[in-house]
Design an enzyme around this catalytic site. Sequence first.
Site, PDB file in Angstrom:
ATOM      1  N   THR A  95       4.536   2.862  -5.827  1.00 26.86           N
ATOM      2  CA  THR A  95       3.430   3.825  -5.731  1.00 26.86           C
ATOM      3  C   THR A  95       3.552   4.723  -4.512  1.00 26.86           C
ATOM      4  O   THR A  95       3.059   5.851  -4.514  1.00 26.86           O
ATOM      5  CB  THR A  95       2.081   3.063  -5.698  1.00 26.86           C
ATOM      6  OG1 THR A  95       2.074   2.084  -6.732  1.00 26.86           O
ATOM      7  CG2 THR A  95       0.915   4.004  -5.922  1.00 26.86           C
ATOM      8  N   LYS A 116      -2.980  -0.973  -3.001  1.00 30.14           N
ATOM      9  CA  LYS A 116      -1.742  -0.191  -2.800  1.00 30.14           C
ATOM     10  C   LYS A 116      -1.978   1.286  -3.041  1.00 30.14           C
ATOM     11  O   LYS A 116      -1.277   2.148  -2.495  1.00 30.14           O
ATOM     12  CB  LYS A 116      -0.623  -0.740  -3.681  1.00 30.14           C
ATOM     13  CG  LYS A 116      -0.934  -0.842  -5.179  1.00 30.14           C
ATOM     14  CD  LYS A 116      -0.613   0.416  -5.943  1.00 30.14           C
ATOM     15  CE  LYS A 116      -1.004   0.278  -7.402  1.00 30.14           C
ATOM     16  NZ  LYS A 116      -0.680   1.471  -8.205  1.00 30.14           N
TER      17      LYS A 116
END
Length: 337
Positions: free
Chosen positions: A250, A193
């Site tokens: 994120t 990610k």
Amino acid sequence: MKQKIAVLGPGSWGTALAQVLAENGHQVNLWGDNPAQIDEINTYHTNRHYLPDLKIPEEIKGQKDLKTAVKDVDAILLVVPTKAIRSVVKQLAGILENSPYIIHASKGLEQGSHKRISEVISEELPASKRRGLVVLSGPSHAEEVAVHDITTITAASTDHKAAKYVQQTFMNGYLRIYTNNDVIGVETGAALKNIIAIGSGAIAGLGFGDNAKAAIMTRGLAEISRLGVAMGAEPLTFSGLSGVGDLIVTCTSVHSRNWRAGNMLGKGQKLQDILDNMGMIVEGVSTTKAAMELAEQLGVEMPITETIYRVLYEGKDIDQAAKEIMMRDGKVENEFS
């Protein structure tokens, strides 16, 4: 039951998790290799470089000596950068006198070997020197956990008893822990990610809006899932906290150093200047290289990751890279290969 726990790595996440443990009534040693930082923690109960507004509980004891930090502990929580995991665990193997639970909350893939962090730990620390190995991961900014914002993360282990231990040790009124047995999926989602977050930040830096943000996150998740499944992960894991959950947090927050690095790239700054000025590790940069090599090895198509790799490592113009990925041949959305 009160536990004695060593937290290795006094960065933002390590410090926030040490605070959680102390507030839950556990005895906490916080080890780091920067003597000045440890002196600050013990003298002023602050860690200004990483969490400038946090007053660290006085019960947390900063430790400069690793052997002292881990003596007679019930558990060790590793929160050091991915590149330091192997060397720190090698040291542990030589000094541990008991067999504590080993927990890690780091996110990345080892350079060269492309191994997940739990694989590195297993190689360097014999099973006889650990009670269980658990991955602690999910959508969590240290800055928000430090001020008790509601957060949910995952404790993943092939040993259910070890995962339950972590759940019971960390969980409280603002931090909720779920257990999971898919270690491969949880670690893969946690590592990859960060790559997509660099891309998401770059998209924002280039001036694109919410449509582009949704596109890179959604197609980024498809890439993460493809590589993860090829590595042996369960597909459903990527719909959970350490998959789409961690990706969302994120890719959308200024707290994310990976997003910030991408954003500055999109605005025309040079990568090395960004890294020099960040003052913290941007794990997504090294993970991009490892993931790119691993995808080629496994025959997995990852066009977003490849594009980010070309920008980071080959100096490709970021505007041109964005245009080229949009002009790729048309695809069927739900193709998994």
